[in-house]
Design a protein around this motif. Sequence first.
Motif, PDB file in Angstrom:
ATOM      1  N   SER A  14       0.829  -1.209   0.000  1.00  0.00           N
ATOM      2  CA  SER A  14       0.000   0.000   0.000  1.00  0.00           C
ATOM      3  C   SER A  14       0.863   1.260   0.000  1.00  0.00           C
ATOM      4  O   SER A  14       0.483   2.272  -0.589  1.00  0.00           O
ATOM      5  CB  SER A  14      -0.942  -0.002   1.200  1.00  0.00           C
ATOM      6  N   GLY A  15       2.032   1.202   0.613  1.00  0.00           N
ATOM      7  CA  GLY A  15       2.899   2.377   0.680  1.00  0.00           C
ATOM      8  C   GLY A  15       3.436   2.811  -0.671  1.00  0.00           C
ATOM      9  O   GLY A  15       3.532   4.005  -0.963  1.00  0.00           O
ATOM     10  N   PHE A  70      -2.462   2.110   4.083  1.00  0.00           N
ATOM     11  CA  PHE A  70      -1.080   2.240   4.535  1.00  0.00           C
ATOM     12  C   PHE A  70      -1.014   2.646   6.005  1.00  0.00           C
ATOM     13  O   PHE A  70      -0.313   2.024   6.813  1.00  0.00           O
ATOM     14  CB  PHE A  70      -0.359   3.263   3.653  1.00  0.00           C
TER      15      PHE A  70
END
Length: 106
Positions: A14-15, A70
């Motif tokens: 997700s980052g 995130f």
Amino acid sequence: MNRFFIAFAAIVSSGIFTYSYWREWIGYKFLNEDLILQPVEKTEVPYFHASEEMYLKVLLVFGLVFGLIFIASIILTYKQKWGWVFGCFVLSMLSILAVMINGAIK
């Protein structure tokens, strides 16, 4: 060891997408960078390349989705809620699928 890999995968997957979507949106809005949009007449170009406004909305929506996943992944990893961290990983993978489907829509 599995907890480490799941937490790592949830945060990194997700980052990376959070960074890429926010970087392009912030670059256009605040750093006066140009958007590179393809002409819609090409058959392989997604629908959101039709206008800058629509392209920026798509960037913002996916940036927010991946950003929330995130942040949740980091917080839940810190709290050691491993089931929820795995859920964040699954949400991240489903969001990546949504990105691919959105890009495939002509």
